[in-house]
Design an enzyme around this catalytic site. Structure first.
Site, PDB file in Angstrom:
ATOM      1  N   LYS A   1       0.851  -1.199   0.000  1.00  0.00           N
ATOM      2  CA  LYS A   1       0.000   0.000   0.000  1.00  0.00           C
ATOM      3  C   LYS A   1       0.879   1.240   0.000  1.00  0.00           C
ATOM      4  CE  LYS A   1      -1.859   2.663   3.138  1.00  0.00           C
ATOM      5  NZ  LYS A   1      -1.769   3.938   2.423  1.00  0.00           N
TER       6      LYS A   1
ATOM      7  N   GLY B   1       6.677   5.074   8.175  1.00  0.00           N
ATOM      8  CA  GLY B   1       5.820   6.246   8.346  1.00  0.00           C
ATOM      9  C   GLY B   1       6.084   6.904   9.689  1.00  0.00           C
TER      10      GLY B   1
ATOM     11  N   GLY C   1       2.838   4.376  13.464  1.00  0.00           N
ATOM     12  CA  GLY C   1       3.597   3.166  13.833  1.00  0.00           C
ATOM     13  C   GLY C   1       3.022   2.519  15.084  1.00  0.00           C
TER      14      GLY C   1
ATOM     15  N   GLU D   1       9.719   1.440  10.556  1.00  0.00           N
ATOM     16  CA  GLU D   1      10.712   2.443  10.131  1.00  0.00           C
ATOM     17  C   GLU D   1      10.057   3.801  10.322  1.00  0.00           C
ATOM     18  OE1 GLU D   1      13.740   1.946   9.346  1.00  0.00           O
ATOM     19  OE2 GLU D   1      13.721  -0.224   9.112  1.00  0.00           O
TER      20      GLU D   1
ATOM     21  N   CYS E   1      13.231  11.121   6.406  1.00  0.00           N
ATOM     22  CA  CYS E   1      13.351  10.641   7.791  1.00  0.00           C
ATOM     23  C   CYS E   1      14.763  10.851   8.319  1.00  0.00           C
ATOM     24  CB  CYS E   1      12.973   9.168   7.863  1.00  0.00           C
ATOM     25  SG  CYS E   1      13.918   8.146   6.741  1.00  0.00           S
TER      26      CYS E   1
ATOM     27  N   GLU F   1      10.074  16.200  15.198  1.00  0.00           N
ATOM     28  CA  GLU F   1      10.308  16.072  13.757  1.00  0.00           C
ATOM     29  C   GLU F   1       9.371  17.024  13.024  1.00  0.00           C
ATOM     30  OE1 GLU F   1       8.888  12.523  11.674  1.00  0.00           O
ATOM     31  OE2 GLU F   1      10.812  12.438  10.634  1.00  0.00           O
TER      32      GLU F   1
HETATM   33  P1  NAD Z   1       2.183   8.527   7.911  1.00  0.00           P
HETATM   34  O1  NAD Z   1       2.494   7.776   9.144  1.00  0.00           O
HETATM   35  O2  NAD Z   1       1.153   9.560   7.939  1.00  0.00           O
HETATM   36  O3  NAD Z   1       1.699   7.481   6.761  1.00  0.00           O
HETATM   37  C1  NAD Z   1       2.495   6.390   6.401  1.00  0.00           C
HETATM   38  C2  NAD Z   1       1.623   5.314   5.772  1.00  0.00           C
HETATM   39  O4  NAD Z   1       0.742   4.792   6.767  1.00  0.00           O
HETATM   40  C3  NAD Z   1       0.741   5.823   4.647  1.00  0.00           C
HETATM   41  O5  NAD Z   1       0.721   4.853   3.631  1.00  0.00           O
HETATM   42  C4  NAD Z   1      -0.630   5.949   5.324  1.00  0.00           C
HETATM   43  O6  NAD Z   1      -1.710   5.873   4.428  1.00  0.00           O
HETATM   44  C5  NAD Z   1      -0.584   4.750   6.246  1.00  0.00           C
HETATM   45  N1  NAD Z   1      -1.521   4.820   7.380  1.00  0.00           N
HETATM   46  C6  NAD Z   1      -2.081   5.930   7.947  1.00  0.00           C
HETATM   47  N2  NAD Z   1      -2.845   5.558   9.012  1.00  0.00           N
HETATM   48  C7  NAD Z   1      -2.761   4.205   9.102  1.00  0.00           C
HETATM   49  C8  NAD Z   1      -3.288   3.233  10.002  1.00  0.00           C
HETATM   50  N3  NAD Z   1      -4.073   3.566  11.032  1.00  0.00           N
HETATM   51  N4  NAD Z   1      -2.962   1.936   9.808  1.00  0.00           N
HETATM   52  C9  NAD Z   1      -2.127   1.562   8.814  1.00  0.00           C
HETATM   53  N5  NAD Z   1      -1.598   2.435   7.916  1.00  0.00           N
HETATM   54  C10 NAD Z   1      -1.901   3.736   8.062  1.00  0.00           C
HETATM   55  O7  NAD Z   1       3.588   9.079   7.365  1.00  0.00           O
HETATM   56  P2  NAD Z   1       3.898  10.008   6.103  1.00  0.00           P
HETATM   57  O8  NAD Z   1       3.379  11.382   6.377  1.00  0.00           O
HETATM   58  O9  NAD Z   1       3.524   9.322   4.843  1.00  0.00           O
HETATM   59  O10 NAD Z   1       5.501  10.013   6.150  1.00  0.00           O
HETATM   60  C11 NAD Z   1       6.232  10.801   7.009  1.00  0.00           C
HETATM   61  C12 NAD Z   1       6.776   9.998   8.171  1.00  0.00           C
HETATM   62  O11 NAD Z   1       7.427   8.821   7.713  1.00  0.00           O
HETATM   63  C13 NAD Z   1       7.839  10.793   8.906  1.00  0.00           C
HETATM   64  O12 NAD Z   1       7.679  10.624  10.284  1.00  0.00           O
HETATM   65  C14 NAD Z   1       9.140  10.139   8.438  1.00  0.00           C
HETATM   66  O13 NAD Z   1      10.235  10.298   9.305  1.00  0.00           O
HETATM   67  C15 NAD Z   1       8.725   8.712   8.295  1.00  0.00           C
HETATM   68  N6  NAD Z   1       9.644   7.976   7.422  1.00  0.00           N
HETATM   69  C16 NAD Z   1      10.501   7.071   7.982  1.00  0.00           C
HETATM   70  C17 NAD Z   1      11.414   6.397   7.177  1.00  0.00           C
HETATM   71  C18 NAD Z   1      12.385   5.395   7.768  1.00  0.00           C
HETATM   72  O14 NAD Z   1      12.943   4.619   7.015  1.00  0.00           O
HETATM   73  N7  NAD Z   1      12.617   5.396   9.067  1.00  0.00           N
HETATM   74  C19 NAD Z   1      11.457   6.654   5.800  1.00  0.00           C
HETATM   75  C20 NAD Z   1      10.568   7.584   5.265  1.00  0.00           C
HETATM   76  C21 NAD Z   1       9.664   8.251   6.087  1.00  0.00           C
END
Ligand code: NAD
Length: 488
Positions: free
Chosen positions: A185, A238, A243, A261, A295, A391
Site C-alpha cells: 500500500k 511512516g 507506527g 521504520e 526521515c 520532527e
Molecule cells: P504517515 O504515518 O502519515 O503514513 C504512512 C503510511 O501509513 C501511509 O501509507 C498511510 O496511508 C498509512 N496509514 C495511515 N494511518 C494508518 C493506520 N491507522 N494503519 C495503517 N496504515 C496507516 O507518514 P507520512 O506522512 O507518509 O511520512 C512521514 C513519516 O514517515 C515521517 O515521520 C518520516 O520520518 C517517516 N519515514 C521514515 C522512514 C524510515 O525509514 N525510518 C522513511 C521515510 C519516512
C-alpha cells in the site's frame, strides 16, 4: 518522451492491482484527485482500494503461495524475476522519474537518482534469492541439527509519501527474494510510481496471480492490512503516531510480525578540525534535500564553539544560492512540500514569535503558487525547545547552542526520543570513533551524509522504530527460520 501520453497511460492503471491485473472499479470504489504540489492544479484521478480489495488480495496471495507454479520456482528463478524487474525499471526510468518528480514535487535530478537506486536495490536482492541458506551446527553425532529458511508468508508493506518508489523497492525486493506474497500500500499522496512498478512487474515477469498486489488508499486500507488475520507480517514506514497503531493492530489481531521504520530528529555534529566548507555543503543537503521531507534529514546541528560563527555565516551564504522552483527543471535544487496540510503545519511554526527572534534565514513561503517554503534555519536554540526536539518534516534546520567538549555534545545529541541517524564531521579518528560508539542511532555518517548503500542495514533505535531494511538483516526480516532435529 510524450508527457501527455505518459499521464494518459497512467490514468488507465491508477487503481488497485490484484491478481495480476488492474481492477475495474465497482460502485463502492471512490476516485480522488491528486494535486500537483508545485502548481496546486489537478494532476490525475486515482481509484482508492477498499477493505474488500484487501480480502481479495489476501485470498489471492494465500492461494498463490500454495500454488505449484510458485512453489516450483527455484531461488534462481526468483533471482531472474528480480533482475527483470530491475531491467524494467531502467527501461522506464525516464517516465518513472518524471512522474515521481511531478507527484512528490521532488527535483527531477533527485527523482532520477531515486529511480536508479530502486533498480539497484532489485539487483542487489536478486543476488540473495539463489543463496538463501540455513545453518548446520555439527555438535552431536546422534542427531542431524539444522535450520531451514522459509518465506514468512503474506507480507503487508505500507510506505510513506516521501520516497515512494525507493521505499517500495526496499521492501518488495527482499520480500520477493525470500519467496513471500506481497500486498503493498503506497501513501495516499504519492501512489503513482508504485502503480507503475506493478505495471512493470506484470509486463516483465511471469508471477503467479496474487504474488504481488498493489492497493492505493488511505488509513482505511492501511488498517485493513494491519488488522488482517491472513497477513503474516507488516513492514511499515511512516510516522511514530501511525507506527504505534500498526503495532497495536498486530497485538489485537494475529500478532503478525512488525517492522517499524519511523521518524527521526537527527543530530549533526561539526568539530572545529573538520573541513568547514565541505561540512557546510554536506549539512546543507542533509537538511534540505527533498525539502527536508526525509526521515534522515539532519535537523539538529551542533557546532563546536570556535567555528560557530564562521559556519553559520557560510551556511547562510550557501542557502542564499538555492534554486527553488519547478521541480521538473533539472537545474532546480528545491521543490515544494507534499501538500497543503504539511505546508500549513510548517507555517504555524513560523508564527511562533519567540523562535522568530532566532531566525537566521527563510521562515516564509516562496512565491504565491505551490506549497513552497524557503529553506529555513533557526539558531542559538535551547536543547529542549519544540523545534529542537520534534520532527518537523520540512525544510527547517535547528542550530542548537554551541558545544565545548566531546562528552557534552554526545550527551546533548542523545537527548532526543528518536534514534535514526547522525552525522559527524571531523578528521580526528579517535573523536569520530568515540561519537560512533556512544551515539544511540541506527546509522552514523562520518564526513558524509544520506548514503544508504543496499549492503548496509538501515533502521532506527528508540522511537525511530525497530527492525531493519536492506542488508542481510532485511533477509532475516522477510524469512522464517525453522529448526530441525533429525535422529540418526
Ligand atoms: P504517515 O504515518 O502519515 O503514513 C504512512 C503510511 O501509513 C501511509 O501509507 C498511510 O496511508 C498509512 N496509514 C495511515 N494511518 C494508518 C493506520 N491507522 N494503519 C495503517 N496504515 C496507516 O507518514 P507520512 O506522512 O507518509 O511520512 C512521514 C513519516 O514517515 C515521517 O515521520 C518520516 O520520518 C517517516 N519515514 C521514515 C522512514 C524510515 O525509514 N525510518 C522513511 C521515510 C519516512
Amino acid at each position: 518522451m510524450n508527457y501527455s501520453n505518459v499521464l494518459r497511460n497512467l490514468s488507465k492503471i491508477a487503481c488497485p492491482f490484484i491478481n495480476n491485473k488492474f481492477i475495474v472499479p465497482s460502485s463502492s470504489h471512490i476516485s480522488k484527485t491528486l494535486i500537483n504540489p508545485a502548481t496546486e492544479e489537478s494532476l490525475i484521478q486515482v481509484v482508492d482500494g477498499i477493505s474488500s480489495d484487501i480480502d481479495l488480495a489476501v485470498k489471492a496471495a494465500t492461494d498463490a503461495l500454495h500454488s505449484t507454479s510458485w512453489k516450483s520456482l527455484s531461488g534462481a528463478d526468483r533471482r531472474n524475476i528480480l533482475l527483470k524487474i530491475a531491467d524494467g525499471i531502467d527501461e522506464t526510468s525516464e517516465e518513472l522519474a518524471w512522474i515521481e518528480s511531478l507527484n512528490v514535487g521532488k527535483p527531477l535530478r533527485d527523482a532520477k537518482l531515486e529511480v536508479a537506486q530502486s533498480a539497484e536495490c532489485f539487483r542487489f536482492f536478486a543476488g540473495y534469492a539463489d543463496k538463501l541458506a540455513g545453518h548446520t551446527p555439527c555438535v552431536d553425532n546422534n542427531y542431524r541439527l539444522y535450520t531451514t529458511r522459509e518465506p514468512v508468508g503474506v507480507c503487508g508493506l505500507i510506505t510513506s509519501f516521501n520516497y515512494p518508489l525507493l521505499l517500495a523497492s526496499w521492501k518488495l525486493a527482499p520480500s520477493l527474494a525470500c519467496g513471500n506474497a506481497i500486498i503493498l500500500k503506497p501513501a495516499p499522496q504519492t501512489p503513482l510510481t508504485t502503480l507503475m512498478l506493478a505495471n512493470i512487474i506484470s509486463f516483465e515477469t511471469i508471477l503467479p496471480p496474487g504474488i504481488i498486489s498493489v492497493i492505493p488508499g488511505d488509513d482505511v486500507v492501511g488498517k485493513s492490512i494491519t488488522n488482517h488475520e491472513g497477513i503474516d507480517k507488516c513492514s511499515f514506514t511512516g510516522s511514530v503516531q501511525v507506527g504505534r497503531k500498526v503495532l497495536s493492530a498486530s497485538s489485537s489481531s494475529n500478532l503478525k510480525r512488525v517492522t517499524l521504520e519511523l521518524g527521526g530528529k537527527n543530530s549533526m555534529i561539526v568539530f572545529s578540525d573538520a573541513d568547514i566548507d565541505k561540512a557546510v555543503e554536506d549539512v546543507y543537503w542533509a537538511s534540505f534535500s527533498n525539502s527536508g521531507q526525509n526521515c534522515c534529514a539532519g535537523s539538529r546541528l551542533f557546532l563546536e564553539k570556535n567555528i560557530h560563527d564562521e559556519f553559520i555565516d557560510k551556511l547562510r551564504k550557501r542557502i542564499e544560492k538555492t534554486k527553488i522552483g519547478n521541480p521538473l527543471d533539472e537545474t532546480v535544487d528545491f521543490g515544494p512540500l507534499i501538500d497543503q496540510t504539511q505546508f500549513q503545519n510548517i507555517q504555524k511554526i513560523f508564527n511562533n514569535k519567540i523562535i522568530g527572534n532566532k531566525l537566521l534565514i527563510g521562515g516564509k513561503r516562496f512565491g504565491d503558487v505551490g506549497y513552497f517554503i524557503e529553506p529555513t534555519v533557526f539558531y542559538d536554540l535551547d536543547d529542549f525547545e519544540y523545534i529542537s526536539q520534534e520532527e518537523i518534516f520540512g525544510p527547517v534546520l535547528s542550530i542548537l547552542k554551541p558545544f565545548n567538549t566531546i562528552e557534552e555534545v554526545i550527551e546533548r545529541a542523545n537527548n532526543t526520543k528518536f534514534g535514526l541517524t547522525a552525522g559527524i564531521w571531523t578528521y580526528n579518528y579517535l573523536k569520530a570513533e568515540k561519537v560512533i560508539r556512544e551515539i544511540k542511532v541506527g546509522t552514523a555518517w562520518v564526513n558524509c551524509y544520506n548514503l544508504t548503500p543496499p549492503c548496509l542495514p538501515f533502521g532506527g533505535n528508540k522511537l525511530s522504530g525497530f527492525g531493519k531494511e536492506l542488508g542481510d538483516e532485511s533477509i532475516n526480516e522477510f524469512s522464517f527460520i525453522k529448526s530441525v532435529i533429525f535422529s540418526l
